[in-house]
Design a protein around this motif. Structure first.
Motif, PDB file in Angstrom:
ATOM      1  N   PHE A   1       1.491  14.375  32.234  1.00  0.00           N
ATOM      2  CA  PHE A   1       1.451  13.335  31.264  1.00  0.00           C
ATOM      3  C   PHE A   1       0.339  12.203  31.603  1.00  0.00           C
ATOM      4  N   LYS A   2       0.124  11.614  32.685  1.00  0.00           N
ATOM      5  CA  LYS A   2      -0.608  10.680  33.086  1.00  0.00           C
ATOM      6  C   LYS A   2      -2.061  11.138  32.809  1.00  0.00           C
ATOM      7  N   GLU A   3      -2.307  12.465  32.948  1.00  0.00           N
ATOM      8  CA  GLU A   3      -3.803  13.063  32.923  1.00  0.00           C
ATOM      9  C   GLU A   3      -4.043  13.496  31.397  1.00  0.00           C
ATOM     10  N   GLU A   4      -3.121  13.881  30.609  1.00  0.00           N
ATOM     11  CA  GLU A   4      -3.143  14.694  29.378  1.00  0.00           C
ATOM     12  C   GLU A   4      -2.507  13.690  28.337  1.00  0.00           C
ATOM     13  N   ASN A   5      -3.062  13.860  26.831  1.00  0.00           N
ATOM     14  CA  ASN A   5      -2.052  13.326  26.190  1.00  0.00           C
ATOM     15  C   ASN A   5      -1.320  14.270  25.148  1.00  0.00           C
ATOM     16  N   VAL A   6       0.077  14.023  25.473  1.00  0.00           N
ATOM     17  CA  VAL A   6       1.056  14.960  25.139  1.00  0.00           C
ATOM     18  C   VAL A   6       2.006  14.129  24.038  1.00  0.00           C
ATOM     19  N   GLU A   7       2.097  14.562  22.787  1.00  0.00           N
ATOM     20  CA  GLU A   7       2.567  13.946  21.705  1.00  0.00           C
ATOM     21  C   GLU A   7       4.142  14.429  21.620  1.00  0.00           C
ATOM     22  N   LEU A   8       4.396  15.567  21.937  1.00  0.00           N
ATOM     23  CA  LEU A   8       5.836  16.064  21.618  1.00  0.00           C
ATOM     24  C   LEU A   8       6.035  17.293  22.663  1.00  0.00           C
ATOM     25  N   VAL A   9       7.352  17.314  23.297  1.00  0.00           N
ATOM     26  CA  VAL A   9       7.800  18.396  24.219  1.00  0.00           C
ATOM     27  C   VAL A   9       8.605  19.199  23.541  1.00  0.00           C
ATOM     28  N   LEU A  10       8.309  20.576  23.572  1.00  0.00           N
ATOM     29  CA  LEU A  10       9.393  21.448  22.835  1.00  0.00           C
ATOM     30  C   LEU A  10      10.127  22.026  24.094  1.00  0.00           C
ATOM     31  N   VAL A  11      11.544  22.255  23.938  1.00  0.00           N
ATOM     32  CA  VAL A  11      12.374  22.674  25.114  1.00  0.00           C
ATOM     33  C   VAL A  11      13.034  23.846  24.507  1.00  0.00           C
ATOM     34  N   GLY A  12      12.959  25.130  25.266  1.00  0.00           N
ATOM     35  CA  GLY A  12      13.795  26.250  24.416  1.00  0.00           C
ATOM     36  C   GLY A  12      14.849  26.099  24.686  1.00  0.00           C
ATOM     37  N   GLU A  13      15.761  26.507  23.512  1.00  0.00           N
ATOM     38  CA  GLU A  13      17.221  26.559  23.533  1.00  0.00           C
ATOM     39  C   GLU A  13      17.809  27.921  23.333  1.00  0.00           C
ATOM     40  N   PRO A  14      18.288  28.283  24.686  1.00  0.00           N
ATOM     41  CA  PRO A  14      18.759  29.879  24.681  1.00  0.00           C
ATOM     42  C   PRO A  14      20.027  29.946  24.016  1.00  0.00           C
TER      43      PRO A  14
END
Length: 135
Positions: A45-58
């Protein structure tokens, strides 16, 4: 512009995929040992610009939560405290491991490489991300 990240969370390993900055292409990034996941994410996150994290829902076939859901919820509590500004969205991940394995067969990977569970986790994360990008 920012990327979207997808996590295929597991108790041992977590597969990670990211989009390109235009949010058109999903690519496998890596697989991380789950105990090291938060440190990896902090650095990323410090190196790249991430706007959303998707987390799998098993989920099971009958729509009930999978056994690993308890661990995912524990992880998400810590994640939200550590990264309060990062939005998280849950994505149904049913059958992604089977789809990942089939894609390995379809792409001609040898049997030895198809046994690489870390690669399956990374491909599963990519499938989760693709399902979000192309919905």
């Amino acid at each position: 512009m920012a990327r979207i990240m997808a996590l295929d969370f597991g108790t041992k390993r977590t597969g990670i995929a990211v989009s390109d900055e235009l949010k058109m292409i999903a690519s496998g990034l890596t697989t991380v040992n789950t105990p090291e996941l938060l440190d990896f994410l902090e650095k990323y996150f410090k190196e790249e610009n991430v706007e959303l994290v998707l987390v799998g829902e098993p989920k099971q076939k009958d729509d009930t939560a999978s056994a690993v859901e308890v661990y995912i919820l524990q992880f998400l509590k810590i994640f939200i405290k550590k990264f309060p500004e990062m939005p998280v969205k849950r994505i149904d991940e049913r059958f992604t491991s089977k789809m990942a394995f089939q894609s390995m067969i379809d792409s001609g990977l040898k049997k030895k490489k198809r046994r690489d569970k870390a690669l399956i986790d990374e491909i599963s994360a990519t499938i989760i991300l693709q399902s979000y990008l192309y919905e």
